[in-house]
Scaffold this active site. Sequence first.
Site, PDB file in Angstrom:
ATOM      1  N   VAL A  32       0.823  -1.209   0.000  1.00 28.03           N
ATOM      2  CA  VAL A  32       0.000   0.000   0.000  1.00 28.03           C
ATOM      3  C   VAL A  32       0.860   1.264   0.000  1.00 28.03           C
ATOM      4  CG1 VAL A  32      -1.727   1.311   1.305  1.00 28.03           C
ATOM      5  CG2 VAL A  32      -1.938  -1.176   1.093  1.00 28.03           C
ATOM      6  N   GLU A  33       1.971   1.240   0.727  1.00 30.02           N
ATOM      7  CA  GLU A  33       2.810   2.431   0.845  1.00 30.02           C
ATOM      8  C   GLU A  33       3.554   2.759  -0.448  1.00 30.02           C
ATOM      9  OE1 GLU A  33       3.148   4.646   3.083  1.00 30.02           O
ATOM     10  OE2 GLU A  33       2.360   3.825   4.949  1.00 30.02           O
TER      11      GLU A  33
END
Length: 243
Positions: A67-68
């Site tokens: 996600v990052e």
Amino acid sequence: FTNRPDKYRHNRRFVEVDIKYQPIEVPQQYRHKAVTDYSSASIRELIRRYATHYGVEEDLVYAVIKVESNFNVGAVSRKGACGLMQLMPGTAAEMGVTSIFDPAQNIAGGTQYLAKMLELFKGDTRLALAAYNAGPGAVKQHNGIPPYAETQAYVRNVLAQTRRFKTGGARTITGELSHLSYHAPSPARPTAAQPQRYVVHFKSGLTQPADRVTNQDSYYYIEYGRRVYPVRKDLVARIESPT
């Protein structure tokens, strides 16, 4: 934060959070490795190593990275977070990170920070993830996940990815690591509309933009976006003021 300036002490927007980081330890074989020379097998080994060392589920670490940064070693956010786990330079400096894009140092620092958030919020993964995204002070202030659309979506996305990695197992991990990349960001062109900011230069060579920097006792308090966090003065080389 502890030892915060008096200007914050009676301000409801800021909540004291006591976090003590440990210097990261990088295995000998990774200490002089070029950032672009890490293989998917190396990343897998590092995630396993640091997840075990800090007591964090491997699937959760993979999900945070997905996600990052979507497994982009050179990722940089608009707030200045860097690398696979999107470490902020100030936090990285506190942990002894000297090369923020180096996958070994970045995964070590990011996993330690995630472990600290889990410890702070007594193992509540949802609150720990909210703190990873918005800062622990915001979670304390709101007594739960802050009412920020970005943070609420972040928590949902990481939890969904955690389930995906847990269900898919080695096949999902192998598939994601096959997309490991290094795409350095293009330098942004300054425009008249962009606000002037401070730049904190750390002795490690890292830099951190800031909306405001407050000098108090043995700390500089860096304000950027919604977050305020202390950085020890001995880690800072100089502070560049807005022109």
